[in-house]
Design a protein around this motif. Structure first.
Motif, PDB file in Angstrom:
ATOM      1  N   THR A  33       8.137  13.135   3.056  1.00 21.76           N
ATOM      2  CA  THR A  33       7.310  12.099   2.895  1.00 21.76           C
ATOM      3  C   THR A  33       8.017  10.703   2.729  1.00 21.76           C
ATOM      4  O   THR A  33       8.879  10.490   1.669  1.00 21.76           O
ATOM      5  CB  THR A  33       6.081  12.248   1.706  1.00 21.76           C
ATOM      6  N   GLN A  92       1.073  19.282  -0.952  1.00 18.62           N
ATOM      7  CA  GLN A  92       0.201  19.795  -0.117  1.00 18.62           C
ATOM      8  C   GLN A  92       1.040  21.094   0.548  1.00 18.62           C
ATOM      9  O   GLN A  92       2.100  21.025   1.071  1.00 18.62           O
ATOM     10  CB  GLN A  92      -0.206  19.185   1.042  1.00 18.62           C
ATOM     11  N   LYS A 151       1.311  21.408  -7.878  1.00 17.49           N
ATOM     12  CA  LYS A 151       1.675  19.892  -9.035  1.00 17.49           C
ATOM     13  C   LYS A 151       3.024  20.209  -9.184  1.00 17.49           C
ATOM     14  O   LYS A 151       3.523  21.304  -9.671  1.00 17.49           O
ATOM     15  CB  LYS A 151       0.813  20.031 -10.107  1.00 17.49           C
ATOM     16  N   ALA A 199       1.068   3.674  -4.159  1.00 13.21           N
ATOM     17  CA  ALA A 199       0.978   4.696  -3.132  1.00 13.21           C
ATOM     18  C   ALA A 199       0.285   5.980  -3.638  1.00 13.21           C
ATOM     19  O   ALA A 199       0.607   6.371  -4.665  1.00 13.21           O
ATOM     20  CB  ALA A 199       2.361   4.913  -2.374  1.00 13.21           C
ATOM     21  N   SER A 200      -0.233   6.713  -2.668  1.00 12.75           N
ATOM     22  CA  SER A 200      -0.575   8.120  -2.971  1.00 12.75           C
ATOM     23  C   SER A 200       0.438   9.060  -3.202  1.00 12.75           C
ATOM     24  O   SER A 200       1.399   8.877  -2.469  1.00 12.75           O
ATOM     25  CB  SER A 200      -1.500   8.523  -1.813  1.00 12.75           C
ATOM     26  N   ARG A 201       0.472   9.708  -4.389  1.00 10.91           N
ATOM     27  CA  ARG A 201       1.650  10.838  -4.896  1.00 10.91           C
ATOM     28  C   ARG A 201       1.402  12.222  -4.003  1.00 10.91           C
ATOM     29  O   ARG A 201       1.562  13.030  -4.779  1.00 10.91           O
ATOM     30  CB  ARG A 201       1.679  10.678  -6.335  1.00 10.91           C
ATOM     31  N   ARG A 202       1.257  12.091  -3.011  1.00 17.39           N
ATOM     32  CA  ARG A 202       1.081  13.255  -2.008  1.00 17.39           C
ATOM     33  C   ARG A 202       2.548  13.565  -1.318  1.00 17.39           C
ATOM     34  O   ARG A 202       2.771  12.896  -0.679  1.00 17.39           O
ATOM     35  CB  ARG A 202      -0.107  13.141  -1.052  1.00 17.39           C
ATOM     36  N   GLU A 241       1.015  -1.115   0.083  1.00 15.48           N
ATOM     37  CA  GLU A 241      -0.024   0.069  -0.047  1.00 15.48           C
ATOM     38  C   GLU A 241       0.830   1.256   0.152  1.00 15.48           C
ATOM     39  O   GLU A 241       0.512   2.204  -0.692  1.00 15.48           O
ATOM     40  CB  GLU A 241      -0.870  -0.073   1.273  1.00 15.48           C
ATOM     41  N   ARG A 242       1.932   1.228   0.595  1.00 16.48           N
ATOM     42  CA  ARG A 242       2.802   2.341   0.702  1.00 16.48           C
ATOM     43  C   ARG A 242       4.044   2.370  -0.505  1.00 16.48           C
ATOM     44  O   ARG A 242       4.877   3.211  -0.493  1.00 16.48           O
ATOM     45  CB  ARG A 242       3.719   2.217   2.174  1.00 16.48           C
ATOM     46  N   GLU A 249       1.319  15.751  -6.170  1.00  9.31           N
ATOM     47  CA  GLU A 249       0.475  16.847  -5.472  1.00  9.31           C
ATOM     48  C   GLU A 249       1.291  17.348  -4.177  1.00  9.31           C
ATOM     49  O   GLU A 249       1.134  16.607  -3.285  1.00  9.31           O
ATOM     50  CB  GLU A 249      -0.740  16.417  -5.315  1.00  9.31           C
ATOM     51  N   LEU A 261       5.763   3.377  -3.742  1.00  6.77           N
ATOM     52  CA  LEU A 261       5.761   4.249  -5.045  1.00  6.77           C
ATOM     53  C   LEU A 261       6.193   3.659  -6.127  1.00  6.77           C
ATOM     54  O   LEU A 261       5.881   3.904  -7.077  1.00  6.77           O
ATOM     55  CB  LEU A 261       6.360   5.587  -4.324  1.00  6.77           C
TER      56      LEU A 261
END
Length: 758
Positions: free
Chosen positions: A91, A203, A174, A81-84, A60-61, A201, A63
């Motif tokens: 991160t 934050q 972005k 994995a989320s690209r945040r 899940e983690r 992305e 990349l």
């Protein structure tokens, strides 16, 4: 993402435990549910089921999935994995490695978007720009594969394993990055398949306003170090450009300014130079657009209240630790910020060899417009990276012109540092046109009203042993106060610098020339960011002004010239040193600064106010070091045993004749000595190696100081050693004049030797 089944369960379980521990160490732990699943997977008896469960937890983690084929070629694909990312924060992701070749090399990652945003100085006087504004904008990230304990630096060779990838984002919004993986030279797959483009992305972080209050409650500038629970420093040093220096942990902020931090908990260390206590506290930055924190600084002493004003006459805006690209060093506002943040009343920014032609444009022969009533900045010159550098680097302060001018027209061909040309006239334009020895440069500086002296005095003056005076002769083979042994006899040297080289080396030559009756003064410096890059003002001088006299550059620099000052690390202070009521640097006999006329047999009353600050517990990492290791000057080195006391020594003609101990608790204490000299002598106080006053020159019955035949002989021998060390680097066209100056110095010391009683 496919599950890889051909992996041995026992080593894979062990590796999974280490990955979980590493995630926690980096501040990105597994959730409670994931920890429960990890435990269940480790307890699973079926090897295949266990390895599948572990991969499901960690995938899940992920990349990036790195595949190393049987030929050791690397290709990479995207994980789920989320690209945040978060602005100004790190991160943590996982990289899943499918190691079909059983490779045991290290896994490496790079990115063109993580390339350096600066190029450190090479010393070039006019460097070509290699990093432009567009490069800086595009290099917005940092990448780091964690390879410390509990993980191993290299891959294990197991069919499947996970590595931790930390990504830092400087920006919000972005941002695209290309991640490039390999396991050594030649392992990249064909067709750029080892590169992974990722759109992130980022934050926005929290804008944290800092209200910085001085000890008196007024807004001021402070020094801050922000660290997260993993010890990482914010903002990341690798992405810093001025006004924050990449070679510092600390940043400086004026009250009301901001630092951008991701939500989380931080340990903050804050202070403002050595007259302030170093404080720490923990702050929590909430998940919000803005936040505010207030910091009240605490002094342990305020020297300006005693009319003593600090200054560092040797700091640089280019060269050494500074960068030469994207800009040629840093600008005046950046230097002023650091001067304010270290509470330096006077900062002398010296242009020198590196980036000379760019930085010299900031020189205008006056204090800089950014200066304020209590903090002054002026641009001047260090003669370093010039033809005379071999003879000793020079600090030229209070100049009106910064291009050397010959006293009469000359014509010659020149070649220096890969440049050459033909010169005709008096005023130079190129560095290579300057003289190749120091005396004419010092004389030129003084002729225009400058206050001039030698930089980082100890280099080339190394002697064995820690005693002072030291009668071993140095090689005179460095860039410190080497030619000083000659120039002081010609009356062209106002001061010798201290605090930034080993104390014995720099004080020894000064003591010997004082014993011969010369009255050159001492001044503290840092040589920032070359010898010391820690901060400006690490070495400093304190100059006494009149009780109601406003701070001006002229009055401060005149205090350096007249010796109305002491040099210090800022952690100990020798205040209002007087001999028979004559304050150091004050007009005395015949109007001469610091000269006291007395009769033979007359007793001297020596007084001063003294203060120092030591921690209650000794710092063995400093005080056990040899004196030729940094920090060269530090009050910890003066500590008496395991007490919190330091000795104040009365120094007469270089010899300590009496000492009194004070409690180094930050309080101001009075000390007094009595001494009856048997000959004309110079008198000073010191806390060695932390602070040293300039001398008061006591003349008995009108006789000049001739304190030591051994010192006179030392100086006489030193002239010959210096000449032999320097003569070949002096241009042939100047050698006859230099030889005559050295000959005159020999004659002066021979005369002094003859005049000195045993």
């Amino acid at each position: 993402m496919p599950t890889i089944r051909a992996v041995e369960a026992q080593p894979f379980k062990a590796q999974a435990k280490r990955v979980a521990a590493a995630l926690e160490f980096l501040g990105s732990p597994l959730t409670d549910q994931q920890r429960q699943r990890l435990q269940e997977a480790n307890d699973e008896a079926d090897p295949r089921e266990a390895t599948e469960q572990l991969q499901q937890i960690f995938d899940e983690r992920v990349l990036a999935v790195v595949n190393i084929n049987p030929e050791s070629r690397v290709k990479v694909s995207t994980g789920p994995a989320s690209r945040r990312l978060v602005e100004q924060g790190w991160t943590v992701f996982l990289v899943k490695v499918h190691n079909q070749a059983g490779v045991t090399a290290s896994l490496n990652v790079s990115s063109p978007h993580a390339a350096p945003v600066y190029k450190r100085s090479t010393g070039d006087k006019d460097p070509e720009p290699e990093i432009g504004p567009s490069d800086v904008l595009d290099r917005w990230m940092d990448v780091d594969l964690f390879d410390e304990s509990p993980l191993q630096p290299n891959l294990s060779g197991l069919e499947v394993e996970y590595r931790l990838l930390s990504i830092y984002s400087r920006d919000a919004g972005k941002r695209e990055a290309s991640l490039v993986f390999d396991v050594g030279q030649g392992t990249q797959d064909l067709g750029f398949r080892n590169e992974l483009p990722v759109l992130f992305e980022c934050q926005p972080a929290v804008r944290v306003r800092l209200d910085v209050l001085d000890d008196d409650g007024q807004p001021t500038t402070g020094q801050f170090v922000f660290r997260d629970a993993s010890g990482r420093v914010y903002p990341a040093r690798s992405r810093r450009l001025a006004p924050d220096f990449f070679f510092h942990d600390q940043i400086y902020r004026h009250s009301g300014e901001e630092v951008t931090l991701p939500p989380g908990q931080y340990e903050v260390t804050y202070t403002r130079g050595p007259e302030y206590r170093i404080l720490k506290r923990t702050i929590t930055v909430p998940d919000a657009e803005t936040h505010e924190e207030s910091f009240r600084l605490v002094r342990w002493i305020k020297m300006a209240d005693y009319a003593w004003y600090s200054g560092d006459h040797h700091i640089h805006a280019a060269g050494c630790s500074h960068y030469e690209s994207p800009t040629q060093g840093v600008a005046p506002p950046d230097m002023m910020r650091h001067i304010l943040g270290e509470d330096l009343n006077v900062g002398c920014v010296l242009s020198w060899g590196p980036c000379w032609y760019y930085q010299k444009d900031f020189f205008d022969g006056a204090i800089h417009p950014l200066s304020g009533p209590s903090h002054l900045m002026r641009y001047d010159v260090e003669v370093s990276g010039f033809p005379s550098s071999h003879a000793g680097h020079l600090c030229l302060l209070n100049l009106k012109e910064d291009d050397y001018e010959y006293p009469s027209p000359v014509e010659f061909d020149w070649s220096y540092a890969a440049a050459s040309g033909h010169f005709s006239g008096t005023k130079t334009k190129q560095v290579g046109e300057w003289p190749s020895w120091d005396l004419p440069v010092l004389a030129w500086g003084k002729q225009q009203g400058g206050i001039v002296g030698f930089s980082h005095s100890g280099w080339g003056l190394q002697v064995p042993g820690d005693e002072l005076p030291n009668y071993n002769l140095p090689k005179f083979d460095g860039i410190g106060a080497n030619e000083y042994i000659v120039d002081v006899t010609h009356g062209v040297c106002d001061f010798i610098s201290a605090v930034d080289t080993p104390s014995v080396w720099e004080l020894n030559i000064w003591y010997h020339t004082l014993n011969c009756g010369y009255d050159c003064r001492i001044s503290g410096e840092t040589d920032f960011p070359c010898i010391y890059g820690d901060r400006v003002g690490l070495g400093r001088s304190y100059v006494k002004l009149g009780e109601d006299e406003p701070l001006t550059y002229e009055s401060w620099i005149e205090g350096i010239r007249d010796g109305r000052s002491y040099c210090s690390d800022g952690l100990s202070h020798l205040i209002d040193f007087q001999v028979n009521g004559l304050g150091v640097g004050e007009p005395g006999d015949a109007g001469r600064a610091s000269y006291l006329a007395v009769s033979g047999g007359e007793k001297l009353n020596v007084t001063a106010k003294v203060s120092a600050l030591l921690a209650e517990t000794p710092d063995e990492t400093i005080r056990r070091r040899p004196l030729d290791q940094k920090p060269y000057w530090h009050v910890e080195r003066a500590r008496v045993g395991n007490t919190r006391r330091v000795p104040v020594q009365l120094v007469v003609n270089g010899e300590p004749v009496e000492r009194k101990e004070i409690l180094a608790d930050g309080s101001v204490q009075e000390v007094a000595f009595e001494y009856t000299p048997d000959r004309s002598s110079w008198i000073a106080l010191r806390i060695l190696p932390s602070a040293h006053t300039n001398p008061v020159f006591v003349e008995l019955d009108g006789k000049p100081i001739r304190a030591s035949r051994r010192s006179a002989q030392w100086c006489l021998d030193a002239v010959d050693i210096c000449w032999n060390a320097k003569k070949e680097a002096i241009y042939p066209r100047e050698r006859a004049a230099a030889e005559a100056a050295y000959r005159q110095a020999r004659e002066s010391y021979q005369r002094i030797l003859a005049e000195t009683l045993p």
